[in-house]
Design a protein around this motif. Structure first.
Motif, PDB file in Angstrom:
ATOM      1  N   LEU A  24      48.786  31.535  60.470  1.00 51.54           N
ATOM      2  CA  LEU A  24      49.327  31.844  61.796  1.00 51.54           C
ATOM      3  C   LEU A  24      50.729  31.263  61.979  1.00 51.54           C
ATOM      4  O   LEU A  24      51.585  31.887  62.609  1.00 51.54           O
ATOM      5  CB  LEU A  24      48.393  31.311  62.881  1.00 51.54           C
ATOM      6  CG  LEU A  24      47.067  32.062  63.042  1.00 51.54           C
ATOM      7  CD1 LEU A  24      46.183  31.363  64.077  1.00 51.54           C
ATOM      8  CD2 LEU A  24      47.310  33.509  63.470  1.00 51.54           C
ATOM      9  N   PHE A  25      50.965  30.100  61.410  1.00 54.24           N
ATOM     10  CA  PHE A  25      52.295  29.491  61.523  1.00 54.24           C
ATOM     11  C   PHE A  25      53.345  30.351  60.839  1.00 54.24           C
ATOM     12  O   PHE A  25      54.441  30.573  61.379  1.00 54.24           O
ATOM     13  CB  PHE A  25      52.272  28.088  60.911  1.00 54.24           C
ATOM     14  CG  PHE A  25      53.596  27.373  60.999  1.00 54.24           C
ATOM     15  CD1 PHE A  25      54.196  27.125  62.225  1.00 54.24           C
ATOM     16  CD2 PHE A  25      54.239  26.955  59.849  1.00 54.24           C
ATOM     17  CE1 PHE A  25      55.429  26.465  62.304  1.00 54.24           C
ATOM     18  CE2 PHE A  25      55.462  26.298  59.912  1.00 54.24           C
ATOM     19  CZ  PHE A  25      56.056  26.060  61.138  1.00 54.24           C
ATOM     20  N   LEU A  26      53.025  30.880  59.656  1.00 49.26           N
ATOM     21  CA  LEU A  26      53.980  31.721  58.940  1.00 49.26           C
ATOM     22  C   LEU A  26      54.248  33.016  59.703  1.00 49.26           C
ATOM     23  O   LEU A  26      55.395  33.483  59.775  1.00 49.26           O
ATOM     24  CB  LEU A  26      53.457  32.023  57.538  1.00 49.26           C
ATOM     25  CG  LEU A  26      53.392  30.813  56.584  1.00 49.26           C
ATOM     26  CD1 LEU A  26      52.763  31.217  55.252  1.00 49.26           C
ATOM     27  CD2 LEU A  26      54.774  30.213  56.369  1.00 49.26           C
ATOM     28  N   VAL A  27      53.207  33.608  60.266  1.00 50.91           N
ATOM     29  CA  VAL A  27      53.387  34.824  61.059  1.00 50.91           C
ATOM     30  C   VAL A  27      54.266  34.534  62.274  1.00 50.91           C
ATOM     31  O   VAL A  27      55.156  35.318  62.634  1.00 50.91           O
ATOM     32  CB  VAL A  27      52.029  35.392  61.499  1.00 50.91           C
ATOM     33  CG1 VAL A  27      52.215  36.519  62.515  1.00 50.91           C
ATOM     34  CG2 VAL A  27      51.255  35.900  60.297  1.00 50.91           C
ATOM     35  N   ARG A  29      62.007  35.369  64.190  1.00 50.29           N
ATOM     36  CA  ARG A  29      63.228  35.992  63.679  1.00 50.29           C
ATOM     37  C   ARG A  29      63.486  37.357  64.284  1.00 50.29           C
ATOM     38  O   ARG A  29      64.631  37.826  64.282  1.00 50.29           O
ATOM     39  CB  ARG A  29      63.130  36.143  62.158  1.00 50.29           C
ATOM     40  CG  ARG A  29      63.062  34.842  61.378  1.00 50.29           C
ATOM     41  CD  ARG A  29      62.842  35.116  59.904  1.00 50.29           C
ATOM     42  NE  ARG A  29      63.819  36.075  59.385  1.00 50.29           N
ATOM     43  CZ  ARG A  29      63.703  36.706  58.226  1.00 50.29           C
ATOM     44  NH1 ARG A  29      62.648  36.510  57.477  1.00 50.29           N
ATOM     45  NH2 ARG A  29      64.640  37.550  57.835  1.00 50.29           N
ATOM     46  N   VAL A  30      62.442  38.022  64.782  1.00 46.96           N
ATOM     47  CA  VAL A  30      62.612  39.437  65.132  1.00 46.96           C
ATOM     48  C   VAL A  30      62.394  39.763  66.606  1.00 46.96           C
ATOM     49  O   VAL A  30      62.779  40.854  67.044  1.00 46.96           O
ATOM     50  CB  VAL A  30      61.673  40.320  64.273  1.00 46.96           C
ATOM     51  CG1 VAL A  30      61.999  40.167  62.805  1.00 46.96           C
ATOM     52  CG2 VAL A  30      60.208  39.985  64.525  1.00 46.96           C
ATOM     53  N   PHE A  82      41.339  40.395  67.372  1.00 43.60           N
ATOM     54  CA  PHE A  82      42.215  40.590  68.516  1.00 43.60           C
ATOM     55  C   PHE A  82      43.606  40.015  68.237  1.00 43.60           C
ATOM     56  O   PHE A  82      44.627  40.649  68.522  1.00 43.60           O
ATOM     57  CB  PHE A  82      41.624  39.912  69.763  1.00 43.60           C
ATOM     58  CG  PHE A  82      40.631  40.746  70.512  1.00 43.60           C
ATOM     59  CD1 PHE A  82      39.524  41.276  69.884  1.00 43.60           C
ATOM     60  CD2 PHE A  82      40.784  40.992  71.866  1.00 43.60           C
ATOM     61  CE1 PHE A  82      38.589  42.047  70.567  1.00 43.60           C
ATOM     62  CE2 PHE A  82      39.869  41.759  72.578  1.00 43.60           C
ATOM     63  CZ  PHE A  82      38.768  42.284  71.920  1.00 43.60           C
ATOM     64  N   VAL A  83      43.637  38.799  67.679  1.00 42.22           N
ATOM     65  CA  VAL A  83      44.917  38.130  67.406  1.00 42.22           C
ATOM     66  C   VAL A  83      45.737  38.938  66.404  1.00 42.22           C
ATOM     67  O   VAL A  83      46.941  39.155  66.592  1.00 42.22           O
ATOM     68  CB  VAL A  83      44.668  36.696  66.883  1.00 42.22           C
ATOM     69  CG1 VAL A  83      45.979  36.066  66.400  1.00 42.22           C
ATOM     70  CG2 VAL A  83      44.040  35.836  67.968  1.00 42.22           C
ATOM     71  N   VAL A  84      45.088  39.397  65.344  1.00 42.73           N
ATOM     72  CA  VAL A  84      45.784  40.186  64.322  1.00 42.73           C
ATOM     73  C   VAL A  84      46.290  41.500  64.918  1.00 42.73           C
ATOM     74  O   VAL A  84      47.417  41.939  64.644  1.00 42.73           O
ATOM     75  CB  VAL A  84      44.856  40.452  63.123  1.00 42.73           C
ATOM     76  CG1 VAL A  84      45.478  41.474  62.165  1.00 42.73           C
ATOM     77  CG2 VAL A  84      44.567  39.148  62.379  1.00 42.73           C
ATOM     78  N   ALA A  85      45.466  42.142  65.734  1.00 41.36           N
ATOM     79  CA  ALA A  85      45.859  43.420  66.326  1.00 41.36           C
ATOM     80  C   ALA A  85      47.096  43.264  67.202  1.00 41.36           C
ATOM     81  O   ALA A  85      48.017  44.100  67.151  1.00 41.36           O
ATOM     82  CB  ALA A  85      44.700  43.989  67.137  1.00 41.36           C
ATOM     83  N   VAL A  86      47.144  42.210  68.005  1.00 41.85           N
ATOM     84  CA  VAL A  86      48.300  41.990  68.879  1.00 41.85           C
ATOM     85  C   VAL A  86      49.553  41.730  68.046  1.00 41.85           C
ATOM     86  O   VAL A  86      50.621  42.304  68.309  1.00 41.85           O
ATOM     87  CB  VAL A  86      48.035  40.830  69.850  1.00 41.85           C
ATOM     88  CG1 VAL A  86      49.308  40.475  70.620  1.00 41.85           C
ATOM     89  CG2 VAL A  86      46.920  41.194  70.829  1.00 41.85           C
TER      90      VAL A  86
END
Length: 496
Positions: free
Chosen positions: A24-27, A33-34, A342-346
């Motif tokens: 999660l930290f890397l994501v 950045r974006v 849910f977290v991944v989808a968002v």
């Protein structure tokens, strides 16, 4: 021979939490950045430029955070989000630490941290630079310190230091968000019910110390006619009233913010916590006392948000960790799995614009708050170029102002250009009315760039200006135009 806990092999759950934290930290670092600021984040970022004890929406601690991240001024979205990425990633570990302080073994404490990390409200929501980020850390710190203080000998120096620290943390929580004020009565009740600490001076001195920053905010507000309370309870509550719509928003919101399985687990744990209220003590009062008024407010107000209930809900994973029962083993895997889905989808929706191609024809970009995070740098750049062109045409440096049609527009423009002079032409009061009073600032300007996201015309009060130029800046995501900024250059009419 007994094996010391520090020498035991690493719990698989702890390893899993470590892996999830790193992922999660890397994501989150990539997201920094974006993406830009969300609208509310942009407003909190502008607090850094206008430091004061309180604002219309919240007390001022989030402005202190913004200022520290921006080295005394408005931080860039990237700088703010790198910091919040680290804080959001560390938060589940604070849950583990506090659970351990409350007496939980390492495995259930790590499970609590894992479930918290997988909760969308935490896994997604804490990434933003908001008062909720600060309040969550302070709320947990309050529980941990208060627990340690209650375990200390009433007349010792450890008790004095811990109770004073607990009170100060409660005061800091109240300067992050008004919800933090509810920690004071919770602390008072817990101490009063503890016979050995009730008669000692330290808990009460701790509460008194914590009330000092609250008193500073109250004094600031009273001198200005209580604008924050008026804004929260009057200006934004014209459609308030108990309704089935509000009931649906409150409970339906929990299904989204917590995810369905975690919401069910939370309901089970809450019921067990209420039944064990005498034994649970601190956890019960930091849950039950705040959640009642917050729930009532959510049921009454149409503008209330489901995440207002989040702080008292933090008692639930801590209680579950200290009172491990068989039902948790059956539900923890699906709870974590569904929550992470849910977290991944968002994150995928926010960070992968190409997914927008698969949105249905009924997709409405205006209600997708993801679009707040994109396009503002282009709009801000176009505004700056308009003002530069006006200066070049006049041959002198003009008194140029940027005026937004809504507080969200004003906040994004100011956050995107900290040195710009920004005013707000809104129908309801905003903080910008204090920072840039219309009558004495932008209504006297030489040129104004009026910015809206819905195509509304400049206000009629700008009749002393004529329209010199218009421009549109469109934001495209996934091949669709998701937002259009309307820029209007207004020049002051010649006198006479």
């Amino acid at each position: 021979m007994a094996v010391k806990e520090s020498q035991k092999p690493l719990e698989p759950i702890v390893f899993l939490l470590l892996v999830l934290t790193l992922a999660l930290f890397l994501v989150r670092l990539y997201a920094a950045r974006v993406i830009g600021f969300g609208d509310s984040e942009a407003l909190y970022a502008t607090y850094a430029k206008f430091p004061q004890p309180a604002y219309l929406d919240h007390p001022g601690l989030v402005g202190v955070l913004a200022s520290s991240l921006g080295a005394g001024t408005i931080p860039s979205p990237a700088a703010a989000h790198v910091a919040t990425a680290a804080l959001a990633s560390a938060f589940p570990w604070l849950v583990v630490v506090v659970a351990r302080q409350l007496g939980a073994p390492m495995r259930p404490a790590a499970i609590a941290g894992l479930v918290v990390a997988a909760t969308p409200e935490i896994g997604v929501g804490l990434y933003a630079m908001t008062p909720d980020l600060l309040l969550s850390f302070l709320w947990l710190a309050f529980i941990g310190l208060c627990s340690a203080a209650l375990e200390a000998e009433p007349k010792g120096g450890r008790s004095a230091a811990l109770f004073l620290a607990t009170g100060v943390i409660a005061g800091a929580a109240a300067t992050a968000k008004i919800t933090g004020v509810l920690l004071f009565p919770a602390m008072g009740i817990v101490v009063w019910l503890d016979a050995k600490h009730r008669r000692a001076p330290w808990p009460w001195l701790g509460i008194a110390a914590g009330l000092v920053p609250v008193a500073r905010i109250a004094l600031f507000e009273s001198r200005r006619g209580w604008p924050m309370l008026h804004h929260r309870l009057v200006d934004t509550q014209h459609a308030a009233g108990f309704s089935f719509r509000n009931v649906g928003a409150l409970f339906g919101g929990q299904l989204l913010y917590l995810s369905p399985v975690i919401a069910v687990v939370a309901a089970i744990v809450a019921w067990r916590l209420v039944r064990a209220r005498r034994e649970a003590g601190l956890l019960f009062w930091t849950f039950a006392l705040p959640i009642v008024p917050l729930a009532i407010l959510c049921l009454w107000s149409r503008v209330a948000e489901p995440h207002w209930l989040a702080p008292p809900l933090l008692a639930l994973p801590l209680f579950a960790a200290t009172h491990a029962e068989p039902y948790r083993r059956k539900l923890v895997a699906p709870a974590v799995g569904v929550g992470l889905a849910f977290v991944v989808a968002v994150h995928a929706w926010v960070l992968s614009p190409s997914l927008l191609r698969y949105a249905p024809a009924s997709y409405d970009a205006k209600v997708d708050i993801t679009n707040e995070l994109y396009g503002w740098p282009d709009a801000t750049r176009a505004v700056g170029e308009m003002l530069q062109d006006a200066d070049a045409a006049a041959g002198v440096r003009l008194d140029g102002w940027v005026v937004g049609a809504t507080w969200m527009t004003c906040a994004q423009l100011q956050a995107g250009s900290p040195s710009a002079k920004v005013g707000c032409a809104t129908d309801v009061p905003s903080d910008f009315d204090d920072w840039a009073p219309p009558a004495t600032t932008w209504k006297r300007a030489d040129v104004i760039v009026f910015v809206s996201t819905d195509g509304r015309p400049p206000p009629a009060s700008l009749s002393a200006f004529h329209l010199a130029r218009t421009e549109r800046v469109s934001v495209v995501r996934g091949g669709r135009i998701v937002r259009t900024f309307h820029l209007t250059l207004l020049e002051k009419l010649a006198a006479g």
